[in-house]
Design a protein around this motif. Structure first.
Motif, PDB file in Angstrom:
ATOM      1  N   THR A   1      33.656  13.263  21.284  1.00 18.73           N
ATOM      2  CA  THR A   1      34.117  14.440  21.773  1.00 18.73           C
ATOM      3  C   THR A   1      33.072  15.223  22.686  1.00 18.73           C
ATOM      4  O   THR A   1      32.106  14.529  23.276  1.00 18.73           O
ATOM      5  CB  THR A   1      33.972  15.504  20.435  1.00 18.73           C
ATOM      6  N   VAL A   2      33.929  16.119  23.133  1.00 22.29           N
ATOM      7  CA  VAL A   2      33.295  16.799  24.404  1.00 22.29           C
ATOM      8  C   VAL A   2      31.676  17.099  24.045  1.00 22.29           C
ATOM      9  O   VAL A   2      30.744  17.003  24.628  1.00 22.29           O
ATOM     10  CB  VAL A   2      34.170  17.871  25.141  1.00 22.29           C
ATOM     11  N   PRO A   3      31.701  18.026  22.840  1.00 26.13           N
ATOM     12  CA  PRO A   3      30.515  18.291  22.598  1.00 26.13           C
ATOM     13  C   PRO A   3      29.513  16.957  22.237  1.00 26.13           C
ATOM     14  O   PRO A   3      28.236  17.340  22.555  1.00 26.13           O
ATOM     15  CB  PRO A   3      30.903  19.144  21.089  1.00 26.13           C
ATOM     16  N   GLU A   4      29.890  16.204  21.883  1.00 26.67           N
ATOM     17  CA  GLU A   4      29.085  14.853  21.450  1.00 26.67           C
ATOM     18  C   GLU A   4      28.565  14.396  22.926  1.00 26.67           C
ATOM     19  O   GLU A   4      27.382  13.964  23.103  1.00 26.67           O
ATOM     20  CB  GLU A   4      29.778  13.889  20.793  1.00 26.67           C
ATOM     21  N   ILE A   5      29.350  14.123  23.876  1.00 25.68           N
ATOM     22  CA  ILE A   5      28.968  13.777  25.239  1.00 25.68           C
ATOM     23  C   ILE A   5      28.141  14.542  25.785  1.00 25.68           C
ATOM     24  O   ILE A   5      26.884  14.274  26.390  1.00 25.68           O
ATOM     25  CB  ILE A   5      30.228  13.548  26.130  1.00 25.68           C
ATOM     26  N   ALA A   6      28.330  15.989  25.751  1.00 26.40           N
ATOM     27  CA  ALA A   6      27.429  16.955  26.430  1.00 26.40           C
ATOM     28  C   ALA A   6      26.034  16.805  25.718  1.00 26.40           C
ATOM     29  O   ALA A   6      25.023  17.053  26.473  1.00 26.40           O
ATOM     30  CB  ALA A   6      28.051  18.368  26.055  1.00 26.40           C
ATOM     31  N   GLN A   7      26.144  16.781  24.304  1.00 26.76           N
ATOM     32  CA  GLN A   7      24.567  16.621  23.689  1.00 26.76           C
ATOM     33  C   GLN A   7      24.001  15.574  24.099  1.00 26.76           C
ATOM     34  O   GLN A   7      22.786  15.445  24.315  1.00 26.76           O
ATOM     35  CB  GLN A   7      24.880  16.630  22.156  1.00 26.76           C
ATOM     36  N   ALA A   8      24.704  14.372  24.196  1.00 30.04           N
ATOM     37  CA  ALA A   8      23.924  13.036  24.786  1.00 30.04           C
ATOM     38  C   ALA A   8      23.369  13.276  26.066  1.00 30.04           C
ATOM     39  O   ALA A   8      22.305  12.302  26.061  1.00 30.04           O
ATOM     40  CB  ALA A   8      25.056  11.769  24.683  1.00 30.04           C
ATOM     41  N   PHE A   9      23.997  13.776  26.779  1.00 31.77           N
ATOM     42  CA  PHE A   9      23.085  14.107  28.206  1.00 31.77           C
ATOM     43  C   PHE A   9      22.775  15.501  28.498  1.00 31.77           C
ATOM     44  O   PHE A   9      22.379  15.733  29.705  1.00 31.77           O
ATOM     45  CB  PHE A   9      24.313  13.571  29.191  1.00 31.77           C
ATOM     46  N   LEU A  10      22.646  16.137  27.455  1.00 29.79           N
ATOM     47  CA  LEU A  10      21.828  17.591  27.524  1.00 29.79           C
ATOM     48  C   LEU A  10      22.154  18.396  28.724  1.00 29.79           C
ATOM     49  O   LEU A  10      21.440  18.725  29.297  1.00 29.79           O
ATOM     50  CB  LEU A  10      20.239  17.043  27.528  1.00 29.79           C
ATOM     51  N   VAL A  11      23.507  18.603  28.707  1.00 31.88           N
ATOM     52  CA  VAL A  11      24.113  19.320  29.580  1.00 31.88           C
ATOM     53  C   VAL A  11      25.247  20.491  28.553  1.00 31.88           C
ATOM     54  O   VAL A  11      25.590  20.006  27.409  1.00 31.88           O
ATOM     55  CB  VAL A  11      25.136  18.765  30.605  1.00 31.88           C
ATOM     56  N   PRO A  12      25.347  21.826  29.224  1.00 33.80           N
ATOM     57  CA  PRO A  12      26.144  22.640  28.373  1.00 33.80           C
ATOM     58  C   PRO A  12      27.553  22.067  27.994  1.00 33.80           C
ATOM     59  O   PRO A  12      27.837  21.196  28.905  1.00 33.80           O
ATOM     60  CB  PRO A  12      26.167  23.841  29.297  1.00 33.80           C
ATOM     61  N   GLU A  13      28.243  22.433  26.955  1.00 35.51           N
ATOM     62  CA  GLU A  13      29.326  21.943  26.559  1.00 35.51           C
ATOM     63  C   GLU A  13      30.487  22.134  27.518  1.00 35.51           C
ATOM     64  O   GLU A  13      31.306  21.459  28.125  1.00 35.51           O
ATOM     65  CB  GLU A  13      29.753  22.439  25.293  1.00 35.51           C
ATOM     66  N   THR A  14      30.125  23.517  28.200  1.00 42.66           N
ATOM     67  CA  THR A  14      31.241  23.917  29.152  1.00 42.66           C
ATOM     68  C   THR A  14      31.123  22.910  30.402  1.00 42.66           C
ATOM     69  O   THR A  14      32.082  22.811  31.061  1.00 42.66           O
ATOM     70  CB  THR A  14      31.043  25.424  29.655  1.00 42.66           C
ATOM     71  N   THR A  15      30.086  22.501  30.911  1.00 40.82           N
ATOM     72  CA  THR A  15      29.711  21.707  32.216  1.00 40.82           C
ATOM     73  C   THR A  15      30.349  20.377  31.765  1.00 40.82           C
ATOM     74  O   THR A  15      31.022  19.928  32.739  1.00 40.82           O
ATOM     75  CB  THR A  15      28.323  21.673  32.315  1.00 40.82           C
ATOM     76  N   MET A  16      30.160  19.708  30.649  1.00 38.47           N
ATOM     77  CA  MET A  16      30.790  18.696  30.417  1.00 38.47           C
ATOM     78  C   MET A  16      32.343  18.649  30.493  1.00 38.47           C
ATOM     79  O   MET A  16      32.989  17.709  30.904  1.00 38.47           O
ATOM     80  CB  MET A  16      30.280  17.920  29.121  1.00 38.47           C
ATOM     81  N   ALA A  17      32.761  19.842  29.797  1.00 33.23           N
ATOM     82  CA  ALA A  17      34.198  19.710  29.820  1.00 33.23           C
ATOM     83  C   ALA A  17      34.726  19.921  31.406  1.00 33.23           C
ATOM     84  O   ALA A  17      35.650  19.483  31.551  1.00 33.23           O
ATOM     85  CB  ALA A  17      34.619  21.162  28.941  1.00 33.23           C
ATOM     86  N   GLN A  18      34.028  20.939  31.915  1.00 34.43           N
ATOM     87  CA  GLN A  18      34.658  20.966  33.455  1.00 34.43           C
ATOM     88  C   GLN A  18      34.427  19.503  34.058  1.00 34.43           C
ATOM     89  O   GLN A  18      35.386  19.212  34.756  1.00 34.43           O
ATOM     90  CB  GLN A  18      33.619  21.974  34.117  1.00 34.43           C
ATOM     91  N   ARG A  19      33.547  18.741  34.024  1.00 37.65           N
ATOM     92  CA  ARG A  19      33.414  17.527  34.479  1.00 37.65           C
ATOM     93  C   ARG A  19      34.275  16.536  34.068  1.00 37.65           C
ATOM     94  O   ARG A  19      35.035  15.957  35.036  1.00 37.65           O
ATOM     95  CB  ARG A  19      31.978  16.947  33.932  1.00 37.65           C
ATOM     96  N   ILE A  20      34.915  16.461  32.829  1.00 41.60           N
ATOM     97  CA  ILE A  20      35.861  15.728  32.508  1.00 41.60           C
ATOM     98  C   ILE A  20      37.248  16.270  33.064  1.00 41.60           C
ATOM     99  O   ILE A  20      37.953  15.552  33.506  1.00 41.60           O
ATOM    100  CB  ILE A  20      35.839  15.697  30.868  1.00 41.60           C
ATOM    101  N   THR A  21      37.488  17.486  32.754  1.00 41.48           N
ATOM    102  CA  THR A  21      38.574  17.845  33.634  1.00 41.48           C
ATOM    103  C   THR A  21      38.772  17.822  34.864  1.00 41.48           C
ATOM    104  O   THR A  21      39.991  17.423  35.550  1.00 41.48           O
ATOM    105  CB  THR A  21      38.604  19.600  33.155  1.00 41.48           C
TER     106      THR A  21
END
Length: 413
Positions: free
Chosen positions: A134-154
């Motif tokens: 999930t997006v939260p899992e990936i964000a946690q894995a690389f220690l970035v905010p969830e919103t940042t990871m969601a934007q990166r994937i989008t």
């Protein structure tokens, strides 16, 4: 969460890459594929606890998700030509472990790792679409905010759509050039789990396991690509030592690890893969690539019954070969560790000091150890300080601090 729901989520994660890849191939749209796969999970959560898990859960999920995707398209009031065409598609491809469905995943791996995407986007998209994280899992894995990871994937998905990045396996002429990028993404995920760059956890077992799973998928899809085999072997041989790498919150170096705690099944599998790589290289006359050579180095280490039995001459020779195919200061630094065992710390230190790696924590740590062995405690203490300052891994910092504390208080003599 009930045991039944936990089992469903496990099956879903295992099948997610296949389901999404099949839907992307069928409908040509990543967003539709992801949404339909998510809806299929909800249906499974509702039906499977009552009806039981179907004999072919992957096929069930793929069929259900496909139907949901078609329903979504039908509901849309404005459909472009591609979606109209998708409605006409009937896909009765059986969900089997080999064949077209597997090719779908291979296509998706190359799409996720397309060179037009930023490196961090390739990692995130691969973990999302192939790994099912999930997006939260990936964000946690690389220690970035969830919103940042969601934007990166989008942004990555928009880039794929806007740049018309093809959903296909590269042609034979391009495969050799594109494959290293795919392997680099998987290895990056593994390395972040093997020695976390930051955060409270020294080792991220979830990331190493995910990288190995992706490596197994790629190896099953491309069994005749020696570098794919080499990467899988490298990860298995490294993973075999994971449980012995940290003790009491402190990193344990390879030479100090309890070899009785190594996973012998993973080592045997890794050694067999290395042997197949070397046999293929001898048969074809092709020089082994970097992942094959790194795997061979790890095979030598894991073959030694004790640290004292390590064949350092073999390791140095393999590093010579590695430097010939992938010259870098980091390779030279690792080779210097073998040189220290063969020719002594003074010879190795002279080589290390010539390397342009002053911003790399392992360079400082290696210097510190060599200076300690030479009795140059003052210089070693400064090198340990620099190494500690350059890493955020808690277990590594604890190890370096202990080594620093064990130095003699003054220079000898």
């Amino acid at each position: 969460m009930s045991d039944a729901h936990a089992a469903i989520e496990r099956i879903y994660r295992e099948e997610y890459g296949r389901v999404v890849a099949s839907l992307v191939r069928r409908f040509g749209d990543i967003d539709i594929a992801e949404e339909a796969a998510g809806e299929a999970l909800l249906v499974a959560m509702e039906k499977w606890p009552q009806d039981g898990v179907p004999p072919n859960p992957g096929g069930w999920l793929t069929t259900t998700a496909g139907n949901r995707a078609i329903d979504r398209i039908r509901r849309e009031s404005h459909r472009d030509a591609k979606h109209q065409a998708a409605l006409m598609i009937s896909d009765d491809t059986p969900h089997e472990p080999t064949g077209p469905v597997e090719d779908d995943r291979l296509r998706l791996i190359f799409t996720c790792c397309h060179p037009a995407l930023a490196p961090e986007a390739r990692v995130a998209l691969t973990l999302r679409l192939l790994g099912g994280l999930t997006v939260p899992e990936i964000a946690q894995a690389f220690l970035v905010p969830e919103t940042t990871m969601a934007q990166r994937i989008t942004r990555a998905k928009k880039k794929i759509k806007g740049a018309h990045i093809p959903y296909r396996v590269p042609e034979a002429d391009d495969l050799t050039a594109r494959l290293p990028g795919v392997l680099a993404v998987i290895y990056l995920v593994f390395n972040e789990g093997y020695l976390a760059s930051s955060g409270e956890a020294a080792i991220r077992e979830d990331l190493t396991a995910e990288a190995i799973r992706l490596g197994r998928i790629l190896h099953a899809l491309l069994p005749d690509e020696p570098e794919v085999t080499g990467l899988l072997a490298l990860m298995l041989l490294t993973e075999a030592r994971r449980t012995t790498r940290v003790a009491g919150g402190e990193l344990v170096t390879l030479l100090e690890q309890d070899r009785g705690g190594w996973d012998r099944a993973l080592i045997a599998e890794g050694h067999e893969l290395v042997r197949s790589c070397l046999a293929r290289a001898a048969h074809t006359g092709r020089r082994p690539g970097q992942y094959q050579l790194l795997a061979a180095i790890n095979a030598v280490h894991t073959d030694a019954p004790s640290a004292a039995d390590t064949q350092w001459d073999q390791i140095a020779a393999l590093y010579d070969q590695l430097y010939a195919v992938a010259p870098s200061p980091v390779v030279a630094l690792n080779r210097a560790v073998a040189v220290a065992e063969l020719d002594g710390p003074e010879v190795a230190l002279a080589q290390v000091d010539r390397l342009p790696l002053s911003g790399y924590h392992a360079w400082h740590a290696t210097r510190a150890d060599l200076l300690r062995r030479l009795g140059r405690s003052g210089e070693a203490r400064a090198a340990y300080d620099a190494a500690i300052a350059a890493t955020d891994n808690p277990a590594e910092r604890a190890y370096l601090a202990r080594r620093r504390g064990s130095l003699a208080p003054t220079e000898p003599g």
